[in-house]
Design a protein around this motif. Sequence first.
Motif, PDB file in Angstrom:
ATOM      1  N   LEU A 198     -20.304   4.396  53.280  1.00 14.33           N
ATOM      2  CA  LEU A 198     -20.116   3.418  52.227  1.00 14.33           C
ATOM      3  C   LEU A 198     -20.730   3.960  50.941  1.00 14.33           C
ATOM      4  CD1 LEU A 198     -19.353   0.551  51.228  1.00 14.33           C
ATOM      5  CD2 LEU A 198     -21.577  -0.227  52.083  1.00 14.33           C
ATOM      6  N   VAL A 199     -19.918   4.038  49.872  1.00 16.63           N
ATOM      7  CA  VAL A 199     -20.412   4.657  48.641  1.00 16.63           C
ATOM      8  C   VAL A 199     -20.425   3.709  47.447  1.00 16.63           C
ATOM      9  CG1 VAL A 199     -19.686   6.945  49.428  1.00 16.63           C
ATOM     10  CG2 VAL A 199     -18.132   5.579  48.004  1.00 16.63           C
ATOM     11  N   ALA A 200     -19.670   2.590  47.518  1.00 14.77           N
ATOM     12  CA  ALA A 200     -19.659   1.617  46.418  1.00 14.77           C
ATOM     13  C   ALA A 200     -19.237   0.268  46.980  1.00 14.77           C
ATOM     14  CB  ALA A 200     -18.717   2.053  45.304  1.00 14.77           C
ATOM     15  N   TRP A 201     -19.707  -0.823  46.341  1.00 10.35           N
ATOM     16  CA  TRP A 201     -19.411  -2.134  46.911  1.00 10.35           C
ATOM     17  C   TRP A 201     -19.599  -3.239  45.884  1.00 10.35           C
ATOM     18  CZ3 TRP A 201     -23.235   1.186  48.506  1.00 10.35           C
ATOM     19  CH2 TRP A 201     -24.540   0.866  48.102  1.00 10.35           C
ATOM     20  N   CYS A 202     -19.039  -4.409  46.189  1.00 10.11           N
ATOM     21  CA  CYS A 202     -19.202  -5.606  45.372  1.00 10.11           C
ATOM     22  C   CYS A 202     -18.973  -6.817  46.267  1.00 10.11           C
ATOM     23  CB  CYS A 202     -18.200  -5.606  44.208  1.00 10.11           C
ATOM     24  SG  CYS A 202     -18.485  -6.914  42.982  1.00 10.11           S
ATOM     25  N   ILE A 203     -19.731  -7.905  46.009  1.00 13.29           N
ATOM     26  CA  ILE A 203     -19.673  -9.108  46.844  1.00 13.29           C
ATOM     27  C   ILE A 203     -19.527 -10.318  45.917  1.00 13.29           C
ATOM     28  CG2 ILE A 203     -20.916 -10.527  48.542  1.00 13.29           C
ATOM     29  CD1 ILE A 203     -22.577  -8.060  49.229  1.00 13.29           C
ATOM     30  N   ARG A 204     -18.786 -11.328  46.361  1.00 13.37           N
ATOM     31  CA  ARG A 204     -18.796 -12.605  45.646  1.00 13.37           C
ATOM     32  C   ARG A 204     -20.051 -13.361  46.068  1.00 13.37           C
ATOM     33  NH1 ARG A 204     -15.002 -18.001  46.058  1.00 13.37           N
ATOM     34  NH2 ARG A 204     -14.805 -18.397  43.836  1.00 13.37           N
ATOM     35  N   LEU A 205     -20.921 -13.643  45.101  1.00 18.92           N
ATOM     36  CA  LEU A 205     -22.171 -14.330  45.399  1.00 18.92           C
ATOM     37  C   LEU A 205     -21.957 -15.838  45.421  1.00 18.92           C
ATOM     38  CD1 LEU A 205     -24.690 -12.147  43.390  1.00 18.92           C
ATOM     39  CD2 LEU A 205     -23.928 -11.918  45.754  1.00 18.92           C
ATOM     40  N   GLN A 206     -23.003 -16.595  45.839  1.00 17.61           N
ATOM     41  CA  GLN A 206     -22.775 -18.007  46.112  1.00 17.61           C
ATOM     42  C   GLN A 206     -22.500 -18.822  44.865  1.00 17.61           C
ATOM     43  OE1 GLN A 206     -25.872 -16.774  45.660  1.00 17.61           O
ATOM     44  NE2 GLN A 206     -27.374 -18.079  46.684  1.00 17.61           N
ATOM     45  N   GLY A 207     -22.840 -18.322  43.686  1.00 12.75           N
ATOM     46  CA  GLY A 207     -22.481 -19.004  42.457  1.00 12.75           C
ATOM     47  C   GLY A 207     -21.025 -18.844  42.075  1.00 12.75           C
ATOM     48  N   LYS A 220     -22.129   8.391  41.663  1.00 13.35           N
ATOM     49  CA  LYS A 220     -21.969   7.769  40.352  1.00 13.35           C
ATOM     50  C   LYS A 220     -21.176   8.659  39.393  1.00 13.35           C
ATOM     51  CE  LYS A 220     -25.842   4.546  40.400  1.00 13.35           C
ATOM     52  NZ  LYS A 220     -27.134   4.121  39.810  1.00 13.35           N
ATOM     53  N   ARG A 221     -20.719   8.024  38.306  1.00 14.26           N
ATOM     54  CA  ARG A 221     -19.953   8.683  37.243  1.00 14.26           C
ATOM     55  C   ARG A 221     -18.605   9.214  37.744  1.00 14.26           C
ATOM     56  NH1 ARG A 221     -25.249   9.730  36.598  1.00 14.26           N
ATOM     57  NH2 ARG A 221     -26.180   9.034  34.629  1.00 14.26           N
ATOM     58  N   ARG A 222     -18.048   8.515  38.722  1.00 19.24           N
ATOM     59  CA  ARG A 222     -16.707   8.872  39.213  1.00 19.24           C
ATOM     60  C   ARG A 222     -15.753   7.674  39.121  1.00 19.24           C
ATOM     61  NH1 ARG A 222     -17.881  11.964  44.880  1.00 19.24           N
ATOM     62  NH2 ARG A 222     -15.609  12.151  44.841  1.00 19.24           N
ATOM     63  N   GLY A 223     -16.197   6.617  38.463  1.00 21.12           N
ATOM     64  CA  GLY A 223     -15.335   5.455  38.285  1.00 21.12           C
ATOM     65  C   GLY A 223     -15.259   4.544  39.491  1.00 21.12           C
ATOM     66  N   VAL A 227     -13.387   0.796  40.511  1.00 24.81           N
ATOM     67  CA  VAL A 227     -12.453   0.694  41.642  1.00 24.81           C
ATOM     68  C   VAL A 227     -12.750  -0.542  42.490  1.00 24.81           C
ATOM     69  CG1 VAL A 227     -11.736   1.776  43.825  1.00 24.81           C
ATOM     70  CG2 VAL A 227     -11.908   3.149  41.751  1.00 24.81           C
ATOM     71  N   VAL A 228     -14.021  -0.731  42.887  1.00 24.38           N
ATOM     72  CA  VAL A 228     -14.335  -1.874  43.751  1.00 24.38           C
ATOM     73  C   VAL A 228     -14.243  -3.189  42.965  1.00 24.38           C
ATOM     74  CG1 VAL A 228     -15.720  -0.574  45.409  1.00 24.38           C
ATOM     75  CG2 VAL A 228     -16.848  -1.572  43.423  1.00 24.38           C
ATOM     76  N   THR A 229     -14.554  -3.145  41.664  1.00 21.65           N
ATOM     77  CA  THR A 229     -14.419  -4.353  40.849  1.00 21.65           C
ATOM     78  C   THR A 229     -12.959  -4.768  40.748  1.00 21.65           C
ATOM     79  OG1 THR A 229     -16.379  -3.797  39.544  1.00 21.65           O
ATOM     80  CG2 THR A 229     -14.835  -5.367  38.571  1.00 21.65           C
ATOM     81  N   ARG A 230     -12.085  -3.824  40.511  1.00 20.95           N
ATOM     82  CA  ARG A 230     -10.642  -4.133  40.428  1.00 20.95           C
ATOM     83  C   ARG A 230     -10.136  -4.702  41.748  1.00 20.95           C
ATOM     84  NH1 ARG A 230      -7.666  -0.450  36.300  1.00 20.95           N
ATOM     85  NH2 ARG A 230      -5.863  -0.995  37.586  1.00 20.95           N
ATOM     86  N   GLU A 231     -10.570  -4.126  42.847  1.00 15.69           N
ATOM     87  CA  GLU A 231     -10.064  -4.573  44.153  1.00 15.69           C
ATOM     88  C   GLU A 231     -10.574  -5.966  44.506  1.00 15.69           C
ATOM     89  OE1 GLU A 231      -8.092  -4.575  47.873  1.00 15.69           O
ATOM     90  OE2 GLU A 231      -7.802  -3.411  46.027  1.00 15.69           O
ATOM     91  N   ILE A 232     -11.850  -6.249  44.268  1.00 17.91           N
ATOM     92  CA  ILE A 232     -12.349  -7.582  44.623  1.00 17.91           C
ATOM     93  C   ILE A 232     -11.760  -8.632  43.684  1.00 17.91           C
ATOM     94  CG2 ILE A 232     -14.481  -7.510  43.241  1.00 17.91           C
ATOM     95  CD1 ILE A 232     -15.872  -8.926  45.605  1.00 17.91           C
ATOM     96  N   ALA A 233     -11.557  -8.274  42.418  1.00 21.78           N
ATOM     97  CA  ALA A 233     -10.913  -9.212  41.491  1.00 21.78           C
ATOM     98  C   ALA A 233      -9.497  -9.517  41.964  1.00 21.78           C
ATOM     99  CB  ALA A 233     -10.902  -8.640  40.076  1.00 21.78           C
ATOM    100  N   TYR A 234      -8.785  -8.496  42.407  1.00 23.75           N
ATOM    101  CA  TYR A 234      -7.425  -8.705  42.920  1.00 23.75           C
ATOM    102  C   TYR A 234      -7.443  -9.608  44.155  1.00 23.75           C
ATOM    103  CZ  TYR A 234      -3.168  -7.911  45.515  1.00 23.75           C
ATOM    104  OH  TYR A 234      -2.019  -8.111  46.236  1.00 23.75           O
TER     105      TYR A 234
END
Length: 287
Positions: A198-207, A220-223, A227-234
């Motif tokens: 696992l190299v990058a991640w994002c979670i929807r928090l309780q708020g 880092k510095r590879r975008g 990538v994970v922000t775009r995918e979780i937003a989608y």
Amino acid sequence: MGTRLEVIGLKDVQEFQQLYKQSWPKYCQEYYCLDNFVEFLKKQPHMRNIKMYTLDTKQARDEGLFVIVDRYQLFVGCLNNTNGLVRKALDLLDWSTGLKCSSIPSRHIGALDSLVESKKLDLVFRDCTNLFFMKADDALKLRVEPPTGFVLKSLSVADAPLVNAEWPNHHEGSLFFVERQIRLCVSVGLYQEDTQELVAWCIRLQGGYLGALQVKDSHKRRGFGSVVTREIAYRLAAQGHDVMALVGPSNKPSSGMFSKLGFQVIDQCFWLRTEPTEGQFTWPEGE
């Protein structure tokens, strides 16, 4: 008799949530905060250490006033910030163990500051964050293919120790929180295809906002954060949700990333941590 706190349950919270659809997206913080707690209670009806209140008046219910204490975190919402309801509710809470007042909409910060002053509470911190917002229709356009050699998938509870250890806000008791969010909320991880690292991640928090966005130092510095922000937003948009994120004004890299993706700043939210008033208190791990 004076005004009192009144315990509310799933049905009440669902009714309150509908009130926050008006004047969209003015009340998106309250709407999506309640959305998460509604889903929590549907999936796990008898969750420990979550207390939800309103005041025992018709006005409070008409205004959708809620105060949620989730372990050591406090969430609050109300349609009207001029009638003193938020201040009354906060005054009736037990502040003895200290509370982390989380993602408080800017229109309620005056009530919270007044409470802190009147009770002479000491603060660990008081921070402001910008609320970045994107409509679901726009977020549906963000889906991106993973970089060559990597795969995108939901996090597993087995990832929680790493996510917690890398999270700048981790503390005693936060591993349980991270595990719970992975189990109950939308999340995305970017994994090396051959090793499943696992190299990058994002979670929807309780708020209801995106959080715990992190990229391993080695990657880092590879975008990968984008990538994970775009995918979780989608993924959230595919469920019909608009997307929110909270970013500190001094966090220029994250602010720049969200702006580049097309998010707009529509409000500010505040974070306050109060010191315990009766000795030290640390939330036990695993509760």
